[in-house]
Write a protein that holds these residues in place. Structure first.
Motif, PDB file in Angstrom:
ATOM      1  N   ASP A  54      68.756  52.839  12.230  1.00 24.36           N
ATOM      2  CA  ASP A  54      68.055  51.772  11.518  1.00 24.36           C
ATOM      3  C   ASP A  54      67.648  50.643  12.465  1.00 24.36           C
ATOM      4  OD1 ASP A  54      67.446  50.216   8.889  1.00 24.36           O
ATOM      5  OD2 ASP A  54      68.835  48.902   9.971  1.00 24.36           O
ATOM      6  N   HIS A  55      68.592  50.172  13.245  1.00 27.33           N
ATOM      7  CA  HIS A  55      68.337  49.000  14.085  1.00 27.33           C
ATOM      8  C   HIS A  55      67.413  49.304  15.264  1.00 27.33           C
ATOM      9  CE1 HIS A  55      71.222  47.226  11.518  1.00 27.33           C
ATOM     10  NE2 HIS A  55      71.823  46.434  12.397  1.00 27.33           N
ATOM     11  N   ILE A  56      67.582  50.448  15.886  1.00 24.52           N
ATOM     12  CA  ILE A  56      66.720  50.802  17.019  1.00 24.52           C
ATOM     13  C   ILE A  56      65.299  51.081  16.529  1.00 24.52           C
ATOM     14  CG2 ILE A  56      66.267  52.454  18.890  1.00 24.52           C
ATOM     15  CD1 ILE A  56      68.655  50.566  19.468  1.00 24.52           C
ATOM     16  N   ALA A  57      65.170  51.809  15.445  1.00 24.28           N
ATOM     17  CA  ALA A  57      63.833  52.072  14.898  1.00 24.28           C
ATOM     18  C   ALA A  57      63.126  50.762  14.558  1.00 24.28           C
ATOM     19  CB  ALA A  57      63.932  52.973  13.670  1.00 24.28           C
ATOM     20  N   ASP A  58      63.864  49.821  13.995  1.00 19.23           N
ATOM     21  CA  ASP A  58      63.278  48.541  13.622  1.00 19.23           C
ATOM     22  C   ASP A  58      62.748  47.789  14.839  1.00 19.23           C
ATOM     23  OD1 ASP A  58      62.704  46.356  11.711  1.00 19.23           O
ATOM     24  OD2 ASP A  58      64.320  45.322  12.776  1.00 19.23           O
ATOM     25  N   VAL A  59      63.572  47.638  15.873  1.00 17.58           N
ATOM     26  CA  VAL A  59      63.125  46.864  17.039  1.00 17.58           C
ATOM     27  C   VAL A  59      62.072  47.610  17.855  1.00 17.58           C
ATOM     28  CG1 VAL A  59      65.248  45.516  17.180  1.00 17.58           C
ATOM     29  CG2 VAL A  59      65.021  47.596  18.577  1.00 17.58           C
ATOM     30  N   ALA A  60      62.085  48.928  17.789  1.00 24.88           N
ATOM     31  CA  ALA A  60      61.114  49.727  18.541  1.00 24.88           C
ATOM     32  C   ALA A  60      59.806  49.916  17.778  1.00 24.88           C
ATOM     33  CB  ALA A  60      61.718  51.089  18.881  1.00 24.88           C
ATOM     34  N   GLY A  61      59.820  49.608  16.475  1.00 22.69           N
ATOM     35  CA  GLY A  61      58.623  49.803  15.668  1.00 22.69           C
ATOM     36  C   GLY A  61      58.298  51.270  15.449  1.00 22.69           C
ATOM     37  N   ILE A  62      59.359  52.082  15.291  1.00 20.27           N
ATOM     38  CA  ILE A  62      59.186  53.527  15.091  1.00 20.27           C
ATOM     39  C   ILE A  62      59.921  53.955  13.832  1.00 20.27           C
ATOM     40  CG2 ILE A  62      58.811  54.063  17.533  1.00 20.27           C
ATOM     41  CD1 ILE A  62      61.769  54.718  17.813  1.00 20.27           C
ATOM     42  N   ASP A  63      59.674  55.181  13.400  1.00 15.86           N
ATOM     43  CA  ASP A  63      60.346  55.717  12.220  1.00 15.86           C
ATOM     44  C   ASP A  63      61.797  56.045  12.535  1.00 15.86           C
ATOM     45  OD1 ASP A  63      58.026  55.642  10.660  1.00 15.86           O
ATOM     46  OD2 ASP A  63      57.440  57.676  11.264  1.00 15.86           O
ATOM     47  N   GLN A  64      62.635  55.902  11.520  1.00 17.52           N
ATOM     48  CA  GLN A  64      64.021  56.327  11.649  1.00 17.52           C
ATOM     49  C   GLN A  64      64.090  57.846  11.708  1.00 17.52           C
ATOM     50  OE1 GLN A  64      66.892  54.678   8.924  1.00 17.52           O
ATOM     51  NE2 GLN A  64      65.751  52.742   8.786  1.00 17.52           N
ATOM     52  N   VAL A  65      64.971  58.344  12.528  1.00 23.01           N
ATOM     53  CA  VAL A  65      65.214  59.784  12.624  1.00 23.01           C
ATOM     54  C   VAL A  65      65.696  60.314  11.274  1.00 23.01           C
ATOM     55  CG1 VAL A  65      66.671  61.531  13.756  1.00 23.01           C
ATOM     56  CG2 VAL A  65      65.704  59.652  15.096  1.00 23.01           C
ATOM     57  N   TRP A  66      66.499  59.520  10.572  1.00 18.27           N
ATOM     58  CA  TRP A  66      67.082  59.892   9.277  1.00 18.27           C
ATOM     59  C   TRP A  66      66.043  60.444   8.324  1.00 18.27           C
ATOM     60  CZ3 TRP A  66      71.540  61.111   7.320  1.00 18.27           C
ATOM     61  CH2 TRP A  66      71.842  60.920   5.978  1.00 18.27           C
ATOM     62  N   THR A  67      64.919  59.751   8.216  1.00 21.77           N
ATOM     63  CA  THR A  67      63.881  60.173   7.277  1.00 21.77           C
ATOM     64  C   THR A  67      62.797  60.997   7.968  1.00 21.77           C
ATOM     65  OG1 THR A  67      62.889  57.983   7.566  1.00 21.77           O
ATOM     66  CG2 THR A  67      64.242  58.328   5.605  1.00 21.77           C
ATOM     67  N   THR A 140      67.619  37.917  19.354  1.00 18.51           N
ATOM     68  CA  THR A 140      66.741  38.515  20.368  1.00 18.51           C
ATOM     69  C   THR A 140      66.983  40.019  20.433  1.00 18.51           C
ATOM     70  OG1 THR A 140      68.351  38.275  22.143  1.00 18.51           O
ATOM     71  CG2 THR A 140      66.829  36.403  21.766  1.00 18.51           C
ATOM     72  N   LEU A 141      66.065  40.702  21.088  1.00 18.01           N
ATOM     73  CA  LEU A 141      66.225  42.139  21.295  1.00 18.01           C
ATOM     74  C   LEU A 141      67.514  42.431  22.049  1.00 18.01           C
ATOM     75  CD1 LEU A 141      65.281  45.072  21.229  1.00 18.01           C
ATOM     76  CD2 LEU A 141      63.894  44.573  23.272  1.00 18.01           C
ATOM     77  N   GLY A 142      67.799  41.666  23.091  1.00 20.51           N
ATOM     78  CA  GLY A 142      69.023  41.885  23.870  1.00 20.51           C
ATOM     79  C   GLY A 142      70.267  41.747  23.019  1.00 20.51           C
ATOM     80  N   VAL A 143      70.313  40.714  22.197  1.00 17.58           N
ATOM     81  CA  VAL A 143      71.474  40.501  21.329  1.00 17.58           C
ATOM     82  C   VAL A 143      71.573  41.607  20.287  1.00 17.58           C
ATOM     83  CG1 VAL A 143      72.423  38.966  19.554  1.00 17.58           C
ATOM     84  CG2 VAL A 143      71.611  38.020  21.716  1.00 17.58           C
ATOM     85  N   ARG A 144      70.458  42.043  19.723  1.00 18.94           N
ATOM     86  CA  ARG A 144      70.494  43.126  18.732  1.00 18.94           C
ATOM     87  C   ARG A 144      71.015  44.408  19.358  1.00 18.94           C
ATOM     88  NH1 ARG A 144      68.131  43.340  13.871  1.00 18.94           N
ATOM     89  NH2 ARG A 144      69.383  41.456  13.741  1.00 18.94           N
ATOM     90  N   LEU A 145      70.575  44.716  20.552  1.00 19.96           N
ATOM     91  CA  LEU A 145      71.042  45.944  21.209  1.00 19.96           C
ATOM     92  C   LEU A 145      72.539  45.879  21.503  1.00 19.96           C
ATOM     93  CD1 LEU A 145      68.034  46.590  23.607  1.00 19.96           C
ATOM     94  CD2 LEU A 145      68.607  47.850  21.509  1.00 19.96           C
ATOM     95  N   ILE A 146      73.021  44.732  21.969  1.00 19.51           N
ATOM     96  CA  ILE A 146      74.457  44.585  22.218  1.00 19.51           C
ATOM     97  C   ILE A 146      75.230  44.671  20.907  1.00 19.51           C
ATOM     98  CG2 ILE A 146      76.245  42.976  23.021  1.00 19.51           C
ATOM     99  CD1 ILE A 146      74.635  44.505  25.235  1.00 19.51           C
ATOM    100  N   SER A 147      74.679  44.135  19.837  1.00 17.70           N
ATOM    101  CA  SER A 147      75.327  44.228  18.531  1.00 17.70           C
ATOM    102  C   SER A 147      75.478  45.684  18.093  1.00 17.70           C
ATOM    103  CB  SER A 147      74.507  43.446  17.500  1.00 17.70           C
ATOM    104  OG  SER A 147      75.055  43.579  16.220  1.00 17.70           O
ATOM    105  N   VAL A 148      74.431  46.480  18.283  1.00 15.97           N
ATOM    106  CA  VAL A 148      74.490  47.908  17.935  1.00 15.97           C
ATOM    107  C   VAL A 148      75.534  48.610  18.799  1.00 15.97           C
ATOM    108  CG1 VAL A 148      73.207  50.101  17.992  1.00 15.97           C
ATOM    109  CG2 VAL A 148      72.131  48.032  17.072  1.00 15.97           C
TER     110      VAL A 148
END
Length: 170
Positions: A54-67, A140-148
């Motif tokens: 969910d989080h990577i797809a969101d920041v990357a602007g791509i579809d989730q693998v899940w769906t 930020t993107l950096g903080v979101r990635l560290i959060s994941v």
């Protein structure tokens, strides 16, 4: 070493932890809960994978693998497709009881591959980009990635702990 190299390494460590927690366990062991309301290894791995997806797809602007890759249909869970485990109670955790290791790891590996493909192309200049203004300060993107990464490390560690308890019971 670049920021992208560090991120790829961190996501690789998550992969090692997830595979290490699951490999060699039976489906019953993956579904085991240490008490009636505890999370199972299956739920923990599904949840950490859904959050990463969910989080990577969101920041990357791509579809989730899940769906996009049909994993939601393969899992056939009684949750909305957008569910990723936040707020799940004991009944929802129990729904992951019939999920085999191959399905969990297949989905995890597909998400891992998409995540690594994304982070491997990042530069230091990308990391300060604001990706979520719902927080103060904005995320930020950096903080979101560290959060994941942090969330995934914690949950994979919990899964490893449960594995250790289960193996001592054998």
């Amino acid at each position: 070493m670049t920021s992208a190299d560090l991120l790829v390494d961190a996501f690789g460590r998550i992969r090692e932890n997830v595979h290490g927690a699951i490999d060699g366990l039976t489906q019953a062991e993956l579904a085991t809960r240490l008490d009636p309301d505890a999370n199972s290894i299956a739920w923990l791995v599904w949840h950490l994978t859904r959050v990463q997806d969910d989080h990577i797809a969101d920041v990357a602007g791509i579809d989730q693998v899940w769906t996009a890759a049909g994993w939601a249909k393969r899992f056939d869970l009684p949750f909305p497709e957008a569910a990723h485990g936040y707020g799940h109670g004991s009944a929802e955790v129990a729904e992951l009881g019939d999920v085999p290791a191959e399905l969990l790891l297949g989905y995890f590996d597909a998400v891992h591959d998409q995540s690594v493909a994304y982070v491997s192309g990042l530069t230091d200049a990308d990391l300060p980009r604001i990706v979520d203004t719902r927080w103060d300060p904005p995320v930020t993107l950096g903080v979101r990635l560290i959060s994941v990464i942090d969330d995934d490390m914690q949950h994979s560690g919990q899964a490893a702990f449960i594995r250790g308890v289960l193996l001592r019971r054998r």
